[in-house]
Design an enzyme around this catalytic site. Structure first.
Site, PDB file in Angstrom:
ATOM      1  N   LYS A   1       0.834  -1.208   0.000  1.00  0.00           N
ATOM      2  CA  LYS A   1       0.000   0.000   0.000  1.00  0.00           C
ATOM      3  C   LYS A   1       0.866   1.254   0.000  1.00  0.00           C
ATOM      4  CE  LYS A   1      -1.975  -1.169   3.974  1.00  0.00           C
ATOM      5  NZ  LYS A   1      -2.595  -1.184   5.311  1.00  0.00           N
TER       6      LYS A   1
ATOM      7  N   CYS B   1     -12.746  -6.936  11.680  1.00  0.00           N
ATOM      8  CA  CYS B   1     -11.358  -6.929  11.202  1.00  0.00           C
ATOM      9  C   CYS B   1     -10.724  -8.301  11.423  1.00  0.00           C
ATOM     10  CB  CYS B   1     -10.538  -5.860  11.923  1.00  0.00           C
ATOM     11  SG  CYS B   1      -8.829  -5.916  11.351  1.00  0.00           S
TER      12      CYS B   1
ATOM     13  N   LYS C   1       0.575   5.620   0.838  1.00  0.00           N
ATOM     14  CA  LYS C   1      -0.317   6.640   1.400  1.00  0.00           C
ATOM     15  C   LYS C   1       0.260   8.040   1.239  1.00  0.00           C
ATOM     16  CE  LYS C   1      -2.351   3.452   4.664  1.00  0.00           C
ATOM     17  NZ  LYS C   1      -2.617   3.136   6.068  1.00  0.00           N
TER      18      LYS C   1
ATOM     19  N   CYS D   1      -4.832  -4.150  17.258  1.00  0.00           N
ATOM     20  CA  CYS D   1      -3.582  -4.876  17.005  1.00  0.00           C
ATOM     21  C   CYS D   1      -2.472  -3.878  16.710  1.00  0.00           C
ATOM     22  CB  CYS D   1      -3.739  -5.876  15.859  1.00  0.00           C
ATOM     23  SG  CYS D   1      -3.594  -5.156  14.213  1.00  0.00           S
TER      24      CYS D   1
END
Ligand code: SRM
Ligand code: SF4
Length: 556
Positions: free
Chosen positions: A205, A436, A207, A475
């Site tokens: 990913k 999740c 960002k 987490c």
């Protein structure tokens, strides 16, 4: 060896995989295994209700699968019609709860497989999409919200331009979800050639955040690429941007090779053409040099630390074909949202609503979701999401202010806003359980109850007016940016958290691990002692995060 994800991306035929076939299968609520990876690039996540996983398994039933969809809203701005469409589709096809995320957009949970396509079609009719809100591509581009109107408009334009420039070129989204012709099968693959992402996309990913000081509400240093706007002409013009690279927060419990990292300022550039070129080439470097063998070490921060920041800067300058200018001075002084009514410099009004953990639904007393629908139906404002999971109603005329005031009052929002404590207003939690798949502990379902108890302790020491930034995650991944909070609670196992202390108000300092594996009683006991000490020994106006550092609760 390349990761499984790399192989799946490469053979995905432009992010198509076998999604269409998976959707046709009426026997299962889930998709084929590999399609579960590919749909992420379309902004969708396959999930299951973890609360009932065990019971279903005991009854020999498969998991209860459903999907989450995350919208792409660069800069977080939508109009009233779009809000209405999100409300309506949430009612019809999801759990009904609208979740504002920490990256200035919204997501809906609990969508059944058969409802994905109608949901995306409906969004499309309202000029909303979910392309590239997940997956190994550039994600939703975020930008500062609390700005003079002219600056807000400018930075929003940048965010949209960047988001569009970095979209994958494949037409698969339109083909699969919106019934466009099957471009790939018509042998028109060439049109889809993607010079940026090629066939393998990024290793991980990516960002991007844009900010304009003094408010760092986007947490710009937590992003792979951050841009800090430098102003001139008495804040009327953006002269250019400082470039910050290699921010990222996630670290994995027990894996010392992983770490949170604040971005490094590498220079400044002025013209829009140059800025866009810089952004593009930062991505190509990460594409070409990022780690594709270990996803735990594949974000840009690791690429940079692996090759060195000087190497990175040199590589970037080689690719853009011009040198970066020396960085310009800038100063952040705050990070929070400015709640309540504010007058903008164009004489329009805005109203920021605190939305606990970004969750929009009605309770008996506070009818937030109904209020927002009524406001939207009256066409009296636009809707702007913040990176602190809150909502600003903007572009409100004097006349429309009265309409909104009466709705906010009738639906219990004013009463609620007047009674929310300072610590709660500075709180954020991630989704975590029950959807999740990575959650080790509770997040948004638990933090409000814990804050009820923390408020009692703060009151005991007359600290109830203190702005203390508290963030919780289920987490280590850090989705509510807990490593940039003054009190960070990071889920370790069910009911147990690691306690972090010591970030600052501006978001320019990471906090540090203070104590591990704490249950609720020990968290409250520890905070009681710390607040007692803070009350007695703080300097005038000293923040709790700075106090934690000065008193060496943590070693930095
Ligand atoms: Fe996140 C994965 C939720 C912001 C770091 N994040 C996830 C997933 C998709 C779990 C999964 O992989 O299946 C979560 C979905 C939960 C659910 O049921 O909805 C999830 N992340 C969220 C959101 C919704 C949290 C929230 O409550 O607001 C935020 C959505 C933002 C958006 O609109 O795009 C969200 N995630 C973040 C942030 C904060 C940020 O970007 O400012 C981070 C830390 C910053 C960073 O990237 O370092 C973050 N999420 C992660 C990671 C760790 C990435 C890494 O570098 O290792 C994962 C796991 C992964 O990618 O493997 C993850
Ligand atoms: Fe899930 Fe962990 Fe992110 Fe929370 S921090 S949403 S538990 S991945």
């Amino acid at each position: 060896m390349l990761t499984r994800e790399e192989k799946i991306k490469e053979k995905s035929k432009g992010l198509r995989g076998t999604i269409t076939e998976s959707l046709k299968n009426k026997l299962y609520g889930k998709l084929h295994d590999e399609d579960q990876i590919i749909i992420k690039f379309h902004g969708l996540y396959q999930q299951d209700d973890r609360d009932i996983r065990e019971i279903r398994s005991m009854k020999k039933l498969d998991r209860l699968y459903s999907f989450m969809i995350r919208l792409r809203i660069p800069g977080g701005l939508i109009n009233n019609k779009q809000w209405e469409s999100i409300h309506n589709i949430a009612e019809k096809n999801s759990t009904g709860v609208i979740k504002i995320t920490t990256r200035q957009t919204v997501q809906l949970h609990g969508i059944m497989k058969s409802n994905i396509k109608p949901t995306i079609k409906f969004f499309n009719l309202n000029k909303l999409d979910s392309i590239a809100t997940c997956g190994d591509v550039n994600r939703n581009v975020i930008c500062s919200t609390y700005l003079e109107k002219n600056l807000r408009e400018k930075i929003l334009k940048y965010a949209t331009k960047i988001s569009n420039m970095l979209l994958p070129k494949t037409r698969s989204y339109y083909e699969i979800w919106l019934d466009e012709n099957k471009i790939f099968e018509k042998k028109e693959k060439k049109e889809e050639t993607d010079p940026l992402y090629k066939d393998n996309y990024l290793p991980r990913k990516f960002k991007i955040a844009l900010s304009i000081p003094p408010n760092n509400d986007v947490d710009v240093f937590a992003n792979d690429l951050g841009l800090v706007g430098i102003l001139e002409d008495n804040r009327k013009k953006i002269s250019g941007f400082n470039i910050i690279v290699g921010g990222g927060l996630s670290k994995t419990h027990g894996n010392a090779k992983t770490y949170s990292r604040l971005g490094t300022v590498i220079g400044y550039s002025s013209s829009e053409r140059r800025i866009l070129k810089i952004i593009y080439e930062v991505l190509t470097i990460q594409r070409d040099y990022g780690n594709r063998k270990n996803r735990k070490l594949s974000r840009l921060k690791y690429t940079i630390d692996n090759y060195g920041i000087s190497w990175f800067k040199k590589k970037l300058e080689d690719r853009i074909g011009f040198p970066l200018e020396k960085e310009k001075p800038f100063l952040f002084t705050e990070r929070g949202d400015n709640f309540g009514w504010k007058k903008d410099n164009d004489n329009s009004w805005s109203y920021t609503i605190f939305i606990e953990n970004g969750l929009i639904f009605d309770t008996e007393k506070i009818k937030l979701k109904s209020a927002l629908l009524e406001i939207a139906k009256n066409s009296v404002c636009n809707f702007l999401f913040t990176c602190n999971q809150n909502l600003i109603l903007i572009d409100i005329s004097d006349q429309n202010k009265e309409i909104i005031e009466s709705i906010l009052s009738n639906y219990g929002i004013y009463d609620y806003m007047n009674n929310v404590s300072s610590i709660r207003k500075n709180s954020m939690a991630c989704v975590a359980l029950n959807t999740c798949p990575l959650a080790l502990a509770e997040g948004q379902r638990y933090l409000p109850k814990l804050i009820d108890k923390i408020e009692i302790i703060l009151n005991k020491y007359q600290l109830e007016k203190e702005d203390i930034i508290i963030r919780m995650t289920g987490c280590h991944n850090g989705c509510s940016r807990p490593y940039l909070s003054e009190i960070g609670l990071v889920g370790l196992s069910y009911g147990r958290y690691n306690l972090y202390l010591g970030s600052n108000k501006e978001g320019t300092r990471l906090n540090q691990l203070y104590k591990e594996n704490m249950d609720e009683a020990s968290i409250l006991n520890e905070l009681n002692n710390l607040f007692n000490f803070f009350k007695k020994e703080r300097l005038p106006k000293e923040r709790f995060g700075d106090f934690s550092l000065r008193k060496k609760f943590i070693n930095v």
